[in-house]
Motif scaffolding. Structure first.
Motif, PDB file in Angstrom:
ATOM      1  N   ASP A 107      60.852 -61.231 -24.126  1.00  0.00           N
ATOM      2  CA  ASP A 107      61.116 -59.790 -24.077  1.00  0.00           C
ATOM      3  C   ASP A 107      59.888 -59.042 -24.590  1.00  0.00           C
ATOM      4  O   ASP A 107      59.519 -59.153 -25.758  1.00  0.00           O
ATOM      5  N   ARG A 108      59.265 -58.238 -23.700  1.00  0.00           N
ATOM      6  CA  ARG A 108      58.015 -57.562 -24.052  1.00  0.00           C
ATOM      7  C   ARG A 108      58.189 -56.057 -24.236  1.00  0.00           C
ATOM      8  O   ARG A 108      57.204 -55.316 -24.291  1.00  0.00           O
ATOM      9  N   LYS A 109      59.426 -55.614 -24.328  1.00  0.00           N
ATOM     10  CA  LYS A 109      59.673 -54.184 -24.533  1.00  0.00           C
ATOM     11  C   LYS A 109      59.443 -53.824 -26.002  1.00  0.00           C
ATOM     12  O   LYS A 109      59.858 -54.536 -26.896  1.00  0.00           O
ATOM     13  N   ILE A 110      58.762 -52.676 -26.200  1.00  0.00           N
ATOM     14  CA  ILE A 110      58.492 -52.206 -27.565  1.00  0.00           C
ATOM     15  C   ILE A 110      59.412 -51.030 -27.890  1.00  0.00           C
ATOM     16  O   ILE A 110      60.201 -51.078 -28.815  1.00  0.00           O
ATOM     17  N   VAL A 111      59.291 -49.963 -27.104  1.00  0.00           N
ATOM     18  CA  VAL A 111      60.182 -48.807 -27.265  1.00  0.00           C
ATOM     19  C   VAL A 111      60.660 -48.359 -25.887  1.00  0.00           C
ATOM     20  O   VAL A 111      59.879 -48.305 -24.934  1.00  0.00           O
ATOM     21  N   ASN A 166      61.432 -47.886 -22.395  1.00  0.00           N
ATOM     22  CA  ASN A 166      61.087 -48.676 -21.208  1.00  0.00           C
ATOM     23  C   ASN A 166      59.634 -49.149 -21.212  1.00  0.00           C
ATOM     24  O   ASN A 166      59.136 -49.631 -20.197  1.00  0.00           O
ATOM     25  N   PHE A 167      58.944 -48.953 -22.351  1.00  0.00           N
ATOM     26  CA  PHE A 167      57.534 -49.378 -22.396  1.00  0.00           C
ATOM     27  C   PHE A 167      57.458 -50.879 -22.648  1.00  0.00           C
ATOM     28  O   PHE A 167      57.958 -51.383 -23.647  1.00  0.00           O
ATOM     29  N   GLU A 168      56.837 -51.579 -21.718  1.00  0.00           N
ATOM     30  CA  GLU A 168      56.727 -53.034 -21.778  1.00  0.00           C
ATOM     31  C   GLU A 168      55.253 -53.429 -21.790  1.00  0.00           C
ATOM     32  O   GLU A 168      54.499 -53.012 -20.918  1.00  0.00           O
ATOM     33  N   ILE A 169      54.861 -54.200 -22.797  1.00  0.00           N
ATOM     34  CA  ILE A 169      53.454 -54.594 -22.863  1.00  0.00           C
ATOM     35  C   ILE A 169      53.185 -55.726 -21.878  1.00  0.00           C
ATOM     36  O   ILE A 169      54.053 -56.573 -21.640  1.00  0.00           O
ATOM     37  N   PRO A 170      51.982 -55.763 -21.267  1.00  0.00           N
ATOM     38  CA  PRO A 170      51.631 -56.871 -20.381  1.00  0.00           C
ATOM     39  C   PRO A 170      51.597 -58.178 -21.175  1.00  0.00           C
ATOM     40  O   PRO A 170      51.253 -58.180 -22.361  1.00  0.00           O
ATOM     41  N   PRO A 171      51.933 -59.315 -20.565  1.00  0.00           N
ATOM     42  CA  PRO A 171      51.960 -60.587 -21.310  1.00  0.00           C
ATOM     43  C   PRO A 171      50.617 -60.956 -21.934  1.00  0.00           C
ATOM     44  O   PRO A 171      50.581 -61.505 -23.040  1.00  0.00           O
ATOM     45  N   ALA A 172      49.505 -60.642 -21.251  1.00  0.00           N
ATOM     46  CA  ALA A 172      48.187 -61.012 -21.770  1.00  0.00           C
ATOM     47  C   ALA A 172      47.789 -60.193 -22.994  1.00  0.00           C
ATOM     48  O   ALA A 172      46.910 -60.593 -23.758  1.00  0.00           O
ATOM     49  N   SER A 173      48.456 -59.021 -23.198  1.00  0.00           N
ATOM     50  CA  SER A 173      48.083 -58.145 -24.312  1.00  0.00           C
ATOM     51  C   SER A 173      48.405 -58.746 -25.671  1.00  0.00           C
ATOM     52  O   SER A 173      47.836 -58.339 -26.682  1.00  0.00           O
TER      53      SER A 173
END
Length: 591
Positions: free
Chosen positions: A369-373, A375-382
Motif C-alpha cells: 500500500d503506497r497511499k500517504i494521504v 488519493n496520493f500514492e507514491i511511485p514504488p521506486a520513490s
C-alpha cells in the motif's frame, strides 16, 4: 644559518603561493594556489555529478518496473536484466579510467563521456516520443514493438558507456583539486569525498522522487526530456569552470611500468638482496622535484629484485632500460595494486546486498500500500529515497561529529582508518538482509492468509528500515571505498582507482545474477524455486537469509585481511635515500 633559514622561509612562501604537485592550470602553467582548485573548482564538478546521479537513479530505480510492465519480462528475467545493465555500467569505468590516466586526461574524458551520456538520454527520449519508436500506438499494450526494445536497450547501454568515462574521471578530477602535500588542502580533501557523496545523494533523492513521480503520474517521455535538459545544462556549467581547474597530464599506460617490474624481477631472480634497502635503485634527486616517492616495504620481497643494480652490468645501461631495472617507487606501486586484490574481493558481498535495493526491494514496493494521504500514492521506486536519506544522515554525522571526536581520541587525522570505516558499513549490510528477510516473511504471511487481497493492506513504509540501514551502510562502506581506492593506488592511476571502487559494485551485480541463477536451479530441482513468476510465488525471505549468512562470513574474512593490510607510505620530500617505513596507517612519511 641565517641564509639557510631565509632560504627555507622563501621555499615555504613559494609553496603557499604555487601548487607543486605535478598539476597544471588551463594554460599548462604551474597553478596559482589562490585562484585554482579546492572548493572553488570542486563545486563546478559536483554540479555535473549531481546531474548524472539524478539521471542514473531516475532510470535505474524504475528500470525493473519498466521491464516488467512495458517490456513484459517476468520477475527473474527483469532482475537479471537490471543486474547485467548495472554490472556493465559499473565495470565500464575500468576502461574509462584507463583511457583517462593513459591517454586522454581526466577533463577531456569527462567531456567526451558526458556527451555520449547525453546522446543516450536523447535516444531514450526518442524511443518514447517518436511514434514509430514507441512501444505501441496505445497507452497499454501486450507486446511492445521490437524496434522500441532495440532502441531502448541501445540508449541505456549508451548511458552505460558514458558513465564508464564519466564516473572514474570526474571523481578523481574533483579530488585532484586538492594538494596532498599541503596540510590545509589535504584535510579539505578528506571532507571532499563526504560532501561529494552528499551532492550525489541529493541527485539520487530527486531522481527517485521527482523524476520517478513524473514517470509514474505524467509520462516516461516527459521524465526523459527533463533529464536530458538538466544534463545539457550541467555540461555547460562544467565547461564554464575550466579556468579554475587544476589538470593532470596523461602519463601513458600505467600498466606498462608494472609489467616492467615483473620482467625485471624475474630476470634478476638469482641475485642476492642487498644488506641495506637504501642500496636499491631509486629516482635521482634531480628528477623528483614534482613527483612523490614511495617508501620501501618488506612485503612481496621478491619484487624488490627489480630494483637491484646488477654488478655484472653497466649501471648506466641498466638505468636506461626499464625492463632491466625498476625504481623502488615503481616496485612499491605494483605491491600496492597486488595488496588491494584481497580487499576488492572481500567487499563484493557488500555490493551484492546493495544490488538488491534496486531490484527486489523496489519490486516489493509495487505489491504494498503506497497511499500517504487521501488519493496520493507514491511511485514504488520513490521508497529508494530513504536509502539516500540514510546515506546523507550517515555522511553528515560522520564528517561533522564523529571525525572531530575520533581525531582527538585516536590522534589519527581521519579519526579512524579507511578500512575500519568500510568494515563498519559491512555490519550494516548484514543487518539490512536480516531486516529484509523478516519484512518479506510478514508480507508473505499476509498473502497466504488472504490470497485475493494479497499484501496490498501492508504499508510500503515497512520497507523503510531496510532502505535506511543500507543507506547508512553506504555512508560508511561506499564512501570509504571511494577514498580507499583513490588514496591507495599509484598517483598515475587515480582515475583507475575510482574505477576499481565502481568495479566492486559492477562485479557484485554480475555475482548477484549468477547467484540468482544457481539458487533458482538448485531450489527448483529440490521442489519449488525461490524465484517464481511474481513475488507472491517466490521465497525472497529465504534468499535474503542466504545473503545475510554470506555477508556475515565474509565480514570475518575481511577483518583478517584488513588487519594485515599495509597502507601506502609516501615521502613528503623526495630524496635519494630509501629507508624502510612504518607499515601503519601513517601514509605520509617525512623524508
Amino acid at each position: 644559518m641565517d641564509k639557510i633559514k631565509r632560504a627555507e622561509e622563501s621555499v615555504e612562501i613559494d609553496e603557499q603561493k604555487w601548487v607543486y604537485d605535478s598539476s597544471v592550470d588551463h594554460k599548462g602553467r604551474v597553478p596559482l594556489r589562490g585562484s585554482t582548485g579546492v572548493w572553488k573548482a570542486s563545486l563546478f564538478i559536483i554540479v555535473i555529478e549531481f546531474s548524472e546521479r539524478l539521471s542514473y537513479f531516475g532510470l535505474a530505480t524504475s528500470l525493473i518496473i519498466y521491464l516488467t510492465k512495458v517490456i513484459h519480462q517476468d520477475l527473474k528475467t527483469a532482475a537479471k536484466s537490471v543486474n547485467y545493465w548495472a554490472g556493465v555500467t559499473t565495470l565500464m569505468p575500468l576502461l574509462g579510467g584507463f583511457l583517462a590516466d593513459a591517454f586522454l586526461g581526466r577533463f577531456s574524458t569527462v567531456l567526451v563521456s558526458s556527451t555520449v551520456y547525453l546522446l543516450g538520454l536523447l535516444l531514450l527520449t526518442m524511443s518514447r516520443v517518436v511514434p514509430s519508436f514507441k512501444p505501441c500506438d496505445t497507452d497499454l499494450c501486450n507486446e511492445p514493438r521490437k524496434i522500441h526494445e532495440a532502441i531502448f536497450f541501445l540508449a541505456i547501454y549508451l548511458i552505460s558507456i558514458g558513465t564508464g568515462g564519466h564516473k572514474p574521471s570526474l571523481e578523481s578530477f574533483g579530488a585532484d583539486q586538492f594538494d596532498d602535500d599541503y596540510p590545509e588542502e589535504r584535510k579539505k580533501k578528506m571532507s571532499f569525498f563526504n560532501w561529494w557523496n552528499f551532492g550525489l545523494c541529493c541527485g539520487l533523492l530527486l531522481g527517485v522522487t521527482l523524476v520517478v513521480y513524473v514517470q509514474d503520474q505524467v509520462s516516461w517521455a516527459m521524465a526523459d526530456l527533463i533529464l536530458t535538459l538538466v544534463m545539457l545544462s550541467s555540461l555547460v556549467i562544467f565547461v564554464a569552470g575550466r579556468p579554475f581547474y587544476r589538470y593532470r597530464k596523461a602519463t601513458g599506460s600505467p600498466l606498462t611500468p608494472m609489467l616492467q617490474v615483473f620482467v625485471a624481477a624475474i630476470r634478476k631472480r638469482n641475485l642476492l638482496f642487498p644488506a641495506n634497502p637504501s642500496h636499491l635503485h631509486e629516482v635521482p634527486k634531480s628528477e623528483t622535484s614534482r613527483m612523490r616517492l614511495l617508501c620501501h616495504t618488506e612485503k612481496l620481497k621478491f619484487l624488490d629484485k627489480a630494483a637491484i643494480l646488477d654488478g655484472t652490468q653497466d649501471s648506466i645501461v641498466q638505468q636506461q632500460n626499464p625492463w632491466r631495472l625498476a625504481t623502488v617507487t615503481k616496485v612499491e606501486e605494483l605491491k600496492l595494486i597486488i595488496n588491494m586484490i584481497p580487499i576488492w574481493l572481500t567487499t563484493i558481498p557488500f555490493g551484492i546486498c546493495v544490488a538488491q535495493a534496486a531490484t527486489f526491494f523496489i519490486k516489493q514496493g509495487v505489491t504494498l500500500d503506497r497511499k500517504i494521504v487521501h488519493n496520493f500514492e507514491i511511485p514504488p521506486a520513490s521508497i529508494f529515497a530513504l536509502a539516500a536519506v540514510g546515506m546523507i544522515i550517515s555522511v553528515s554525522i560522520y564528517d561533522k561529529i564523529l571525525v572531530p571526536v575520533l581525531r582527538r581520541a585516536t590522534g589519527n587525522e581521519r579519526g579512524i582508518s579507511i578500512l575500519q570505516r568500510i568494515g563498519i558499513g559491512m555490519i550494516f549490510s548484514v543487518s539490512t538482509m536480516i531486516v529484509a528477510a523478516l519484512v518479506e516473511r510478514k508480507r508473505l504471511n499476509l498473502v497466504h492468509k488472504n490470497p485475493l487481497e494479497g499484501s496490498s493492506s501492508m504499508s510500503v513504509f515497512w520497507l523503510a528500515p531496510q532502505f535506511l540501514i543500507i543507506g547508512i551502510g553506504d555512508g560508511f562502506t561506499l564512501v570509504g571505498l571511494q577514498e580507499y581506492f583513490y588514496d591507495q593506488v599509484p598517483d598515475s592511476m587515480r582515475s583507475l582507482g575510482i574505477a576499481f571502487y565502481l568495479s566492486v559494485i559492477g562485479a557484485a551485480n554480475f555475482v548477484s545474477s549468477l547467484l540468482i541463477t544457481i539458487v533458482d536451479h538448485i531450489t527448483e530441482k529440490n521442489g519449488k524455486s525461490w524465484f517464481g513468476k511474481d513475488l507472491n510465488s517466490s521465497r525472497l525471505d529465504y534468499f535474503y537469509w542466504l545473503l545475510a549468512i554470506i555477508t556475515a562470513v565474509n565480514l570475518c574474512v575481511y577483518v583478517i585481511v584488513a588487519r594485515k593490510y599495509s597502507y601506502k607510505n609516501v615521502h613528503c620530500k623526495a630524496t635519494i635515500s630509501v629507508a624502510d617505513c612504518d607499515d601503519g596507517d601513517d601514509r605520509v612519511a617525512m623524508a
